[in-house]
Design an enzyme around this catalytic site. Structure first.
Site, short mmCIF file in Angstrom:
data_model
loop_
_atom_site.label_atom_id
_atom_site.label_comp_id
_atom_site.label_asym_id
_atom_site.label_seq_id
_atom_site.Cartn_x
_atom_site.Cartn_y
_atom_site.Cartn_z
N ASN A 9 0.93 -1.16 -0.04
CA ASN A 9 -0.13 0.06 -0.04
C ASN A 9 0.92 1.11 0.09
OD1 ASN A 9 -1.79 2.11 0.57
ND2 ASN A 9 -2.36 1.49 2.72
N HIS A 95 -9.58 1.13 4.34
CA HIS A 95 -8.38 1.42 5.32
C HIS A 95 -8.65 2.26 6.43
CE1 HIS A 95 -4.34 2.26 6.33
NE2 HIS A 95 -3.91 1.42 5.99
N GLU A 97 -7.10 4.64 7.56
CA GLU A 97 -7.04 6.03 7.16
C GLU A 97 -7.89 6.66 6.53
OE1 GLU A 97 -2.91 5.59 5.70
OE2 GLU A 97 -2.19 4.99 7.36
N GLY A 173 2.01 2.21 10.61
CA GLY A 173 2.76 3.36 10.53
C GLY A 173 3.47 3.76 12.09
P1 PGA Z 1 2.84 0.31 7.69
O1 PGA Z 1 0.97 0.39 7.08
O2 PGA Z 1 3.24 -1.11 7.22
O3 PGA Z 1 3.44 1.62 7.45
O4 PGA Z 1 2.45 0.07 9.13
C1 PGA Z 1 0.19 -0.42 6.98
C2 PGA Z 1 -0.97 -0.15 6.21
O5 PGA Z 1 -1.37 1.00 6.52
O6 PGA Z 1 -1.56 -0.80 5.38
#
Ligand code: PGA
Length: 253
Positions: A9, A95, A97, A173
């Site tokens: 992603n 997702h 976000e 993240g």
């Molecule tokens: P990350 O993100 O690997 O940076 O923790 C995963 C995601 O948001 O799908």
């Protein structure tokens, strides 16, 4: 046996040139890779060019979101049929976000899942609890709510095209991944929910990815858990070496 699926992603990173460069590197590195399915999910503006680079490779392409209608006066939105014509076979939906910053709800996630399926795309539906919800012992309730409402009306026959991504929001993240045990516990629970909805044999075939701070250093131990069938990778998918490192460690013996 379920083939693990590793999806990158890329979020809002990589312009067209950067995306093409990364894709070329990955295509070369993955040319003889077996036993794992790899999907790249770049920003919309990169899709067509990335699709051209991917021609002749087994790497799949996915969108990061889609709208639930196939056309209309919806400024800024992207329809499932547009993703398909740009070369996508997958689409990430719901997702965290999107849920947090763009006010997506189980209802919109469900409409998008249905629309993606109707267009022949394979949705990667994201579910997962926040830190507060985990601390309040609500993880299972939240995940149940996301799974059951996100999949409302989805036919059992279509479940072979649905991938679920369990992404604890506190792990995305942050560098703080779920432990293999924490991941397995929720993955097993999701499979149990799918069993209740669709029967054991359908549930046994659905791939459930883990997402949240997956890196080459922790991929192997998370991937070896029984109900973990791959990963949805953010940060570590932005560099060919680290993404390749994760992919290599995801092939089940
Ligand atoms: P990350 O993100 O690997 O940076 O923790 C995963 C995601 O948001 O799908």
């Amino acid at each position: 046996m379920r083939t693990p699926i590793i999806a990158g992603n890329w979020k809002m990173y990589k312009n067209v040139q950067e995306a093409v460069e990364l894709t070329k590197g990955l295509k070369e590195m993955l040319s003889s890779m077996k036993g794992v399915e790899v999907v790249l999910c770049p920003p919309f503006t990169d899709l067509s060019e990335v699709a051209k680079v991917l021609e002749g490779s087994a790497i799949g392409l996915g969108g990061q979101d889609c709208y639930w209608l196939n056309e209309g006066a919806y400024t800024g939105e992207i329809a499932p049929r547009m993703l398909k014509s740009a070369g996508c076979t997958y689409c990430i939906i719901g997702h965290s976000e999107r849920r947090t910053y763009f006010h997506e709800t189980n209802e919109t996630v469900n409409k998008k899942v249905m629309a993606a399926l109707a267009e022949g795309l394979k949705p990667i539906m994201c579910v997962g609890e926040t830190l507060k919800e985990r601390e309040e012992n609500r993880t299972f309730a939240v995940v149940k709510n996301h799974v059951e409402n996100g999949l409302k009306g989805v036919n059992g026959n279509d479940m072979d095209r649905v991938v679920i991504a369990y992404e604890p929001v506190w792990a995305i993240g942050t560098g703080r991944n779920a432990t293999p045990g924490q991941a397995q516990e929720v993955h097993a629970y999701i499979r149990k929910l799918l069993g209740a909805l669709y029967g054991e044999s359908v549930a046994a075939k659905v791939r459930i990815q883990y997402g949240g701070s997956v890196k080459p250093e922790n991929a192997a131990e998370i991937m070896k858990e029984r109900d973990v069938d791959g990963a949805l990778v953010g940060g570590a998918s932005l560099k060919a070496d680290s993404f390749f490192g994760i992919i290599k460690k995801s092939v089940k013996e």
